[in-house]
Write a protein that holds these residues in place. Sequence first.
Motif, short mmCIF file in Angstrom:
data_model
loop_
_atom_site.label_atom_id
_atom_site.label_comp_id
_atom_site.label_asym_id
_atom_site.label_seq_id
_atom_site.Cartn_x
_atom_site.Cartn_y
_atom_site.Cartn_z
N PRO A 65 8.38 -2.88 -17.86
CA PRO A 65 7.14 -2.18 -18.17
C PRO A 65 6.73 -1.22 -17.07
O PRO A 65 6.95 -1.48 -15.89
CB PRO A 65 6.12 -3.32 -18.31
CG PRO A 65 6.70 -4.45 -17.53
CD PRO A 65 8.19 -4.32 -17.65
N VAL A 66 6.17 -0.08 -17.48
CA VAL A 66 5.66 0.89 -16.53
C VAL A 66 4.29 0.49 -16.04
O VAL A 66 3.96 0.63 -14.85
CB VAL A 66 5.62 2.30 -17.16
CG1 VAL A 66 5.00 3.31 -16.20
CG2 VAL A 66 7.03 2.74 -17.57
N THR A 122 6.65 -5.04 -13.25
CA THR A 122 6.78 -3.62 -13.58
C THR A 122 8.03 -3.05 -12.92
O THR A 122 8.66 -3.69 -12.06
CB THR A 122 5.55 -2.84 -13.09
OG1 THR A 122 5.47 -2.97 -11.67
CG2 THR A 122 4.27 -3.37 -13.74
N ILE A 123 8.35 -1.82 -13.30
CA ILE A 123 9.53 -1.17 -12.72
C ILE A 123 9.43 -1.09 -11.19
O ILE A 123 10.40 -1.42 -10.49
CB ILE A 123 9.76 0.20 -13.36
CG1 ILE A 123 10.30 0.01 -14.78
CG2 ILE A 123 10.71 1.05 -12.54
CD1 ILE A 123 10.49 1.28 -15.56
N HIS A 127 14.35 9.13 -11.66
CA HIS A 127 13.59 9.44 -12.87
C HIS A 127 12.37 10.29 -12.51
O HIS A 127 11.79 10.13 -11.43
CB HIS A 127 13.14 8.14 -13.55
CG HIS A 127 12.56 8.32 -14.90
ND1 HIS A 127 11.27 8.76 -15.11
CD2 HIS A 127 13.10 8.14 -16.13
CE1 HIS A 127 11.03 8.84 -16.40
NE2 HIS A 127 12.13 8.46 -17.06
N ALA A 128 11.97 11.17 -13.41
CA ALA A 128 10.87 12.09 -13.13
C ALA A 128 9.60 11.35 -12.71
O ALA A 128 8.84 11.84 -11.86
CB ALA A 128 10.59 12.95 -14.37
N GLN A 129 9.37 10.16 -13.27
CA GLN A 129 8.16 9.41 -12.93
C GLN A 129 8.20 8.80 -11.53
O GLN A 129 7.17 8.34 -11.04
CB GLN A 129 7.91 8.32 -13.98
CG GLN A 129 7.58 8.87 -15.36
CD GLN A 129 7.36 7.77 -16.38
OE1 GLN A 129 7.79 6.64 -16.21
NE2 GLN A 129 6.69 8.11 -17.48
N GLY A 130 9.37 8.80 -10.91
CA GLY A 130 9.49 8.19 -9.59
C GLY A 130 9.72 9.18 -8.47
O GLY A 130 9.93 8.79 -7.31
N MET A 131 9.68 10.48 -8.76
CA MET A 131 10.01 11.48 -7.75
C MET A 131 9.03 11.47 -6.57
O MET A 131 9.44 11.60 -5.41
CB MET A 131 10.07 12.87 -8.38
CG MET A 131 11.26 13.05 -9.31
SD MET A 131 12.85 13.13 -8.44
CE MET A 131 12.85 14.86 -7.95
#
Length: 218
Positions: free
Chosen positions: A78-79, A89-90, A141-145
Amino acid sequence: MDTQIVLYDGFDPLDVVAPYEVLTAGSDAAGGGPRVELVSAEGARDVVSGNRGLTLRATSVLDPDRPGFVVVPGVCGPVAGDPDAGVATIPVLLARFGTTAAVPLMRRALDNPEVTVATVCGGSLALAMAGLLEGRYAVTHAQGMDMLEATGVNAVPARVVDDGDLISGGGVTSGLDLAFHLLDHAYGPRIAHAVELLFQYDRRGTVWANTGRTPVEV
């Protein structure tokens, strides 16, 4: 060049299976060559992914002294959610990687001139959060940049980033493109192209490397 794909608790199955399929097909196209193996820091064991309990089996222990590729996947989970309430979560799963026996082994792999470490999606973030990639160029991943940048990594928004002995892929499907790039390294473009035809897949994007002229803003 042998390939070791590292399994750890919570891994994302596609981060593992996509490179595995491409690299085993490349080995077959080359007439049967180096091994492609699922490994873990603890040795042979069943490893539970983060996707509804799907389980893959590691057949041996990660060997950082073996020449070739070591591929580190990201995680699936889950995010959103409250970690204090027990939600894995991740970010929690990626942080847990840093507490495992994989970290000293990966440090040795990164220090080994005969090993190229490759990561898919959050795999680079798992290594970065463990303090292993400071000063390197990588993508996740784009959400972790932003989180990757916060660890001291030079985060590059590309599909695949080649930083010499560290090659990273962005989102989960970038594992395909990363694996084809590894095929180029191992066998050359003719083998990579043959597997592209077999899979009916065209690689996406330019592989970024810190070479050549610096672009000006336009």
